[in-house]
Design a protein around this motif. Structure first.
Motif, PDB file in Angstrom:
ATOM      1  N   ALA A 165      -0.418   4.224   3.045  1.00 44.84           N
ATOM      2  CA  ALA A 165      -1.130   4.310   1.821  1.00 44.84           C
ATOM      3  C   ALA A 165      -1.010   5.847   2.416  1.00 44.84           C
ATOM      4  O   ALA A 165      -0.731   6.488   3.036  1.00 44.84           O
ATOM      5  CB  ALA A 165      -2.567   3.966   2.030  1.00 44.84           C
ATOM      6  N   ARG A 197      -0.312   4.846  -1.968  1.00 45.50           N
ATOM      7  CA  ARG A 197      -1.197   4.512  -2.923  1.00 45.50           C
ATOM      8  C   ARG A 197      -2.271   5.148  -2.085  1.00 45.50           C
ATOM      9  O   ARG A 197      -2.247   5.083  -0.907  1.00 45.50           O
ATOM     10  CB  ARG A 197      -1.359   2.550  -3.194  1.00 45.50           C
ATOM     11  CG  ARG A 197      -0.378   2.226  -3.915  1.00 45.50           C
ATOM     12  CD  ARG A 197      -1.169   0.585  -3.592  1.00 45.50           C
ATOM     13  NE  ARG A 197      -1.583   0.172  -4.416  1.00 45.50           N
ATOM     14  CZ  ARG A 197      -1.999  -0.687  -5.319  1.00 45.50           C
ATOM     15  NH1 ARG A 197      -0.400  -0.597  -5.620  1.00 45.50           N
ATOM     16  NH2 ARG A 197      -2.685  -0.775  -6.315  1.00 45.50           N
ATOM     17  N   LEU A 238       0.971  -1.218   0.079  1.00 46.62           N
ATOM     18  CA  LEU A 238       0.137  -0.374   0.159  1.00 46.62           C
ATOM     19  C   LEU A 238       1.143   1.043  -0.011  1.00 46.62           C
ATOM     20  O   LEU A 238       0.119   2.438   0.048  1.00 46.62           O
ATOM     21  CB  LEU A 238      -1.332  -0.401   1.186  1.00 46.62           C
ATOM     22  CG  LEU A 238      -2.453  -1.054   0.736  1.00 46.62           C
ATOM     23  CD1 LEU A 238      -3.032  -0.947   2.485  1.00 46.62           C
ATOM     24  CD2 LEU A 238      -2.724  -1.181  -0.179  1.00 46.62           C
ATOM     25  N   VAL A 266      -6.240   7.685   2.440  1.00 51.04           N
ATOM     26  CA  VAL A 266      -7.105   6.591   2.789  1.00 51.04           C
ATOM     27  C   VAL A 266      -8.883   7.562   3.029  1.00 51.04           C
ATOM     28  O   VAL A 266      -8.450   8.297   3.591  1.00 51.04           O
ATOM     29  CB  VAL A 266      -6.678   5.874   3.877  1.00 51.04           C
ATOM     30  CG1 VAL A 266      -7.706   4.593   4.388  1.00 51.04           C
ATOM     31  CG2 VAL A 266      -5.502   4.798   3.608  1.00 51.04           C
ATOM     32  N   VAL A 268      -6.420   4.872  -1.716  1.00 53.78           N
ATOM     33  CA  VAL A 268      -7.238   3.336  -1.128  1.00 53.78           C
ATOM     34  C   VAL A 268      -8.119   4.501  -0.527  1.00 53.78           C
ATOM     35  O   VAL A 268      -8.770   5.039  -0.255  1.00 53.78           O
ATOM     36  CB  VAL A 268      -6.412   2.894   0.285  1.00 53.78           C
ATOM     37  CG1 VAL A 268      -6.921   1.778   0.574  1.00 53.78           C
ATOM     38  CG2 VAL A 268      -5.420   2.448  -0.431  1.00 53.78           C
TER      39      VAL A 268
END
Length: 325
Positions: A146, A125, A122, A149, A127
């Motif tokens: 991440a 990223r 993650l 999120v 998300v």
């Protein structure tokens, strides 16, 4: 009411900027239509959380630890626990706030431990967590690296619980929006990873839900889907009667092979089931923070492999699939 302006301001310089106004409108529509008699009491508890200096936050462990008992003493501890208990029942977790252990109905860390080694890293990223509850897994995704999120869940109780946790964790690129997946702009093909966990079997139209998930992923993005399944071949699907494990809104329980074929039919590639696990009463149970009936009450008292209605007991599977470039 809960203020989302910092979230909107943060989106202005992000890859989600093109959808900021549409998201703001959808959220405002939800806020304008609030008709929940308990919400004022929940907001009162949220607004009365004591001010406490947080010495540390550990978001990469099974229990999310925010602060320590040494950070909060005396009347503040009592006030904090009173506010948190006014937000019961706590279903997803567990959490530990300044030594107050919130023993939630679900050991959500069990699910995370089953999936974390199978998903794409993650790190960096963007998300989306669909049906995120109070956001426990959102914090785990953030801790896993991440970049941003976003969780969505239309439950006002979950939103207030999330904000209570966020109150002490502080500003992070993690937000819970009080929206259902149908409230998001479409298509919004921006997310690197989309999680749908514990949602699929609640949808009347499984293929429509898979298409919604497809429309949220960027080309090359990864879908992580967790749902109830049954044993069987590609053609096996259970459509329960009025209730399944005492839940009224359970519509489709496919076999793992059937769901893989459905994912491929939508257009996903490399669809695979990476874990199947029969839910135990260690993972889902009543606690002092969730005092209603739980899994033990929903199973046949003679045969724990059956629900009280006679269906196969809840078995959850995790699927991974890629959206092609």
């Amino acid at each position: 009411m809960i203020d989302f302006n910092p979230f909107y301001q943060d989106l202005a310089s992000s890859t989600l900027a093109p959808w900021r106004d549409e998201l703001a409108t959808a959220i405002q529509n939800r806020l304008d239509s609030v008709n929940h008699g308990d919400l004022p009491d929940w907001l009162h508890a949220l607004n009365n959380l004591p001010t406490i200096n947080v010495s540390s936050a550990q978001l990469d462990s099974g229990t999310l630890f925010i602060g320590t008992a040494d950070d909060c003493k005396g009347s503040d501890t009592e006030k904090l626990e009173s506010c948190l208990r006014n937000l019961m029942p706590w279903r997803k977790g567990p959490y530990d706030l300044f030594g107050i252990h919130i023993d939630t109905e679900w050991r959500s860390d069990f699910k995370w431990d089953r999936l974390k080694s199978h998903i794409a890293p993650l790190q960096g990223r963007t998300v989306l967590d669909v049906g995120c509850g109070n956001g426990y897994h959102c914090w785990r995704m953030h801790a896993a690296g991440a970049k941003r999120v976003i969780g969505i869940d239309p439950s006002w109780k979950f939103l207030v619980q999330f904000r209570a946790i966020k109150h002490y964790i502080g500003p992070k690129p993690v937000e819970l929006l009080p929206l259902g997946i149908e409230d998001l702009p479409r298509p919004m093909r921006i997310f690197d990873s989309v999680f749908s966990m514990g949602v699929f079997y609640h949808r009347r139209s499984p293929f429509d839900h898979l298409q919604e998930l497809w429309d949220l992923l960027r080309p090359g993005g990864e879908l992580i889907l967790e749902t109830l399944v049954i044993d069987g071949d590609t053609h096996q699907t259970l459509v329960p009667g009025e209730r399944y494990a005492q839940m009224r809104n359970v519509w489709f329980l496919p076999s793992a092979d059937a769901l893989c074929s459905w994912l491929e039919r939508i257009g996903f590639r490399s669809a695979r089931c990476v874990d199947i696990n029969q839910t135990s009463t260690l993972e889902q149970r009543a606690t002092d923070w969730m005092r209603y009936h739980s899994l033990a009450d929903f199973l046949d008292p003679i045969d724990q492999n059956l629900t009280i209605e006679g269906y196969p007991a809840p078995t959850r599977a995790i699927f991974i699939a890629q959206k092609p470039f």
